[in-house]
Design a protein around this motif. Structure first.
Motif, mmCIF file in Angstrom:
data_model
loop_
_atom_site.group_PDB
_atom_site.id
_atom_site.type_symbol
_atom_site.label_atom_id
_atom_site.label_comp_id
_atom_site.label_asym_id
_atom_site.label_seq_id
_atom_site.Cartn_x
_atom_site.Cartn_y
_atom_site.Cartn_z
ATOM 1 N N GLU A 125 0.816 -1.224 0.000
ATOM 2 C CA GLU A 125 0.000 0.000 0.000
ATOM 3 C C GLU A 125 0.845 1.267 0.000
ATOM 4 O OE1 GLU A 125 -2.590 -0.779 3.284
ATOM 5 O OE2 GLU A 125 -3.400 -2.542 2.246
ATOM 6 N N LYS A 126 2.131 1.139 0.368
ATOM 7 C CA LYS A 126 3.027 2.283 0.207
ATOM 8 C C LYS A 126 3.276 2.554 -1.263
ATOM 9 C CE LYS A 126 5.582 1.948 4.571
ATOM 10 N NZ LYS A 126 6.905 1.680 5.198
ATOM 11 N N ASP A 127 3.395 1.475 -2.025
ATOM 12 C CA ASP A 127 3.634 1.609 -3.463
ATOM 13 C C ASP A 127 2.343 1.851 -4.241
ATOM 14 O OD1 ASP A 127 6.314 1.039 -2.924
ATOM 15 O OD2 ASP A 127 5.998 -1.133 -3.131
ATOM 16 N N HIS A 128 1.237 1.297 -3.727
ATOM 17 C CA HIS A 128 -0.053 1.417 -4.415
ATOM 18 C C HIS A 128 -1.119 1.780 -3.386
ATOM 19 C CE1 HIS A 128 1.893 -0.638 -7.820
ATOM 20 N NE2 HIS A 128 2.351 -1.502 -6.919
ATOM 21 N N PRO A 129 -1.130 3.011 -2.914
ATOM 22 C CA PRO A 129 -2.012 3.382 -1.799
ATOM 23 C C PRO A 129 -3.496 3.399 -2.171
ATOM 24 C CG PRO A 129 -0.899 5.313 -2.671
ATOM 25 C CD PRO A 129 -0.296 4.144 -3.367
ATOM 26 N N SER A 140 -2.438 -13.056 -6.532
ATOM 27 C CA SER A 140 -2.194 -12.524 -7.876
ATOM 28 C C SER A 140 -1.902 -11.028 -7.826
ATOM 29 C CB SER A 140 -3.412 -12.788 -8.775
ATOM 30 O OG SER A 140 -3.629 -14.175 -8.926
ATOM 31 N N LEU A 141 -2.630 -10.308 -6.984
ATOM 32 C CA LEU A 141 -2.396 -8.865 -6.852
ATOM 33 C C LEU A 141 -1.035 -8.575 -6.213
ATOM 34 C CD1 LEU A 141 -5.940 -7.724 -5.653
ATOM 35 C CD2 LEU A 141 -4.875 -7.150 -7.836
ATOM 36 N N LEU A 142 -0.647 -9.435 -5.251
ATOM 37 C CA LEU A 142 0.649 -9.246 -4.589
ATOM 38 C C LEU A 142 1.810 -9.713 -5.465
ATOM 39 C CD1 LEU A 142 -0.147 -10.531 -0.967
ATOM 40 C CD2 LEU A 142 0.343 -8.163 -1.635
ATOM 41 N N GLY A 143 1.540 -10.690 -6.327
ATOM 42 C CA GLY A 143 2.597 -11.281 -7.136
ATOM 43 C C GLY A 143 3.448 -12.262 -6.349
ATOM 44 N N LYS A 144 2.932 -12.767 -5.231
ATOM 45 C CA LYS A 144 3.657 -13.736 -4.403
ATOM 46 C C LYS A 144 2.655 -14.526 -3.550
ATOM 47 C CE LYS A 144 5.999 -10.435 -2.396
ATOM 48 N NZ LYS A 144 6.953 -9.718 -1.520
ATOM 49 N N TYR A 145 3.158 -15.605 -2.949
ATOM 50 C CA TYR A 145 2.316 -16.473 -2.119
ATOM 51 C C TYR A 145 2.919 -16.561 -0.717
ATOM 52 C CZ TYR A 145 -0.302 -18.098 -6.209
ATOM 53 O OH TYR A 145 -1.100 -18.163 -7.321
ATOM 54 N N PRO A 146 2.659 -15.585 0.155
ATOM 55 C CA PRO A 146 3.181 -15.644 1.531
ATOM 56 C C PRO A 146 2.582 -16.829 2.293
ATOM 57 C CG PRO A 146 2.369 -13.441 0.970
ATOM 58 C CD PRO A 146 1.898 -14.355 -0.104
ATOM 59 N N ALA A 147 3.309 -17.315 3.296
ATOM 60 C CA ALA A 147 2.873 -18.500 4.038
ATOM 61 C C ALA A 147 1.510 -18.300 4.689
ATOM 62 C CB ALA A 147 3.924 -18.856 5.092
ATOM 63 N N GLY A 148 1.291 -17.120 5.299
ATOM 64 C CA GLY A 148 0.014 -16.865 5.971
ATOM 65 C C GLY A 148 -1.159 -16.916 5.015
ATOM 66 N N LEU A 149 -0.960 -16.414 3.801
ATOM 67 C CA LEU A 149 -2.018 -16.427 2.789
ATOM 68 C C LEU A 149 -2.273 -17.846 2.292
ATOM 69 C CD1 LEU A 149 -3.920 -14.696 1.069
ATOM 70 C CD2 LEU A 149 -2.061 -14.387 -0.562
#
Length: 421
Positions: free
Chosen positions: A312-316, A380-389
């Motif tokens: 959100e810092k990059d895409h607020p 998909s929006l983040l471009g990654k798959y964090p463990a919590g998600l």
């Protein structure tokens, strides 16, 4: 039942002859024959103590058609060559040879006497048993195999086997396609061919998607408001092969409802067995994620929130969108809330902001809907798959008994957090 007893109630069948060195390839051909509705006998299931040569001779004597799978190994086997010559010289059986390469190249391996029975004989050249489309087309059009097709008996009433019913269902579909405008008919026909090719390549997702595309073409042209019986059956078959037992059952039931003659005990048992095995695998995944400690879960959740903050810092959020998000978040915490209204309000934000999409997944989970789709959208929006998600997505998939999704997210969870492997 002894192997020498009639396993087909005296009905015509195919005797399939092969060299044991080629067993894996041969069994693919046998499977294709059976899937096309033919009764096939081969030397599987012979018990210790069975009189092998006697059984083979009797089975050849009683068969309708003899199909040898001709390879270099077959030509080098005295047993195999005896079966072929016995079927032709003594029993005068109809024969469709399947050549592993062009006969002109294979003939150099023929032992004395074999060439006499194969010279000038038309057959099927099958160089790659992993691609059986051409083979299937050839056997479908082979009149001498017709008596060997399955006919199921219901009391004293004879009815079509699922295979014959499938032929009728396919004919109905192609008749409907022919009534379309030429360009549209060409498109629908092409999609059917592409689906068949994808199935042969074992690309079942492509098979299903292509068949759905064909349905959309038919719907747009008002041929049908829903999937034709033939397409329902093929989709069910693809889901069965790819492990989707829920969808396989759904489309199989649709097919049978549209055309009762498609009902098939073997298909039903296959789906039931698949559901049992999938349930066991889903339980294993569930037991694995249950072992993750609360402290690890909390750490993963904190890491995920940090990822959201950085994004959100990059895409607020715009000020208006952030105000709406805060209002929805507060209402989510109330014990009594209008979930349908919240979904409507949150949907536009979820398309733009990962945090909103994550909240959408939680909302869907709370009303027993498919939250894992929103977690997938969030990744998909983040471009990654964090463990919590991934953990949230796995648990949501388990809740909805979706093995495919649980399996995929669990695999990504193990990548994101190798310590749980």
């Amino acid at each position: 039942m002894s192997a020498i007893e009639s396993v087909f109630d005296n009905r015509p069948y195919i005797f399939f002859s092969y060299a044991h060195e080629n067993a894996l390839k041969a069994l693919k051909i046998v499977s294709a024959l059976r899937e096309e509705g033919f009764r096939v006998w081969y030397d599987d299931g012979l018990q210790p103590g069975d009189k092998y040569n006697q059984i083979i001779d009797v089975r050849i004597k009683k068969c309708e058609v003899f199909i040898p799978y001709l390879t270099k190994e077959y030509c080098a086997s005295d047993y195999c060559v005896h079966e072929l010559i016995y079927s032709q010289e003594a029993m005068k059986k109809q024969m469709i040879p399947v050549f592993s390469e062009h006969p002109s190249g294979l003939s150099r391996f023929y032992p004395l006497g074999l060439g006499l029975w194969l010279s000038g004989r038309s057959g099927i050249v099958l160089e790659n048993p992993d691609n059986l489309s051409f083979f299937r087309n050839q056997i479908r059009g082979a009149d001498i195999l017709s008596p060997c097709r399955n006919i199921r008996i219901d009391g004293n009433k004879e009815r079509s086997s699922p295979c014959k019913a499938l032929v009728e269902a396919e004919k109905d579909l192609r008749d409907a396609i022919e009534k379309l405008p030429p360009e549209t008919a060409k498109k629908a026909g092409r999609l059917l061919k592409e689906a068949e090719a994808a199935y042969e390549r074992k690309e079942y997702s492509d098979t299903i998607n292509t068949l759905h595309a064909c349905v959309r073409v038919l719907n747009l042209n008002k041929v049908s408001n829903e999937e034709p019986a033939y397409i329902c059956w093929k989709i069910a078959d693809a889901y069965t092969e790819s492990g989707g037992d829920f969808c396989a059952r759904l489309y199989y039931d649709k097919a049978v409802k549209k055309m009762p003659a498609l009902r098939d005990k073997e298909m039903e048992e296959k789906i039931q067995d698949l559901a049992r095995r999938n349930s066991e695998e889903l339980k294993q995944i569930e037991e694995s994620v249950q072992k993750i400690s609360p402290s690890v879960r909390e750490a993963w959740e904190q890491d995920l929130q940090k990822i959201f903050d950085q994004h959100e810092k990059d895409h607020p959020f715009t000020p208006e969108d952030y105000r709406k998000y805060q209002e929805i978040s507060k209402e989510m915490k109330k014990p009594y809330r209008d979930a349908a209204r919240l979904v409507t309000l949150l949907s536009p934000l979820a398309k733009k902001y990962p945090r909103a999409e994550y909240l959408m997944g939680q909302l869907y989970d709370s009303i027993d809907q498919v939250g894992y789709l929103s977690y997938w959208g969030c990744a998909s929006l983040l471009g990654k798959y964090p463990a919590g998600l991934c953990l949230k997505a796995v648990e949501s998939s388990i809740k909805k008994k979706s093995l495919d999704q649980a399996r995929m997210f669990y695999r990504r969870l193990r990548i994101a957090a190798p310590e749980i492997s």
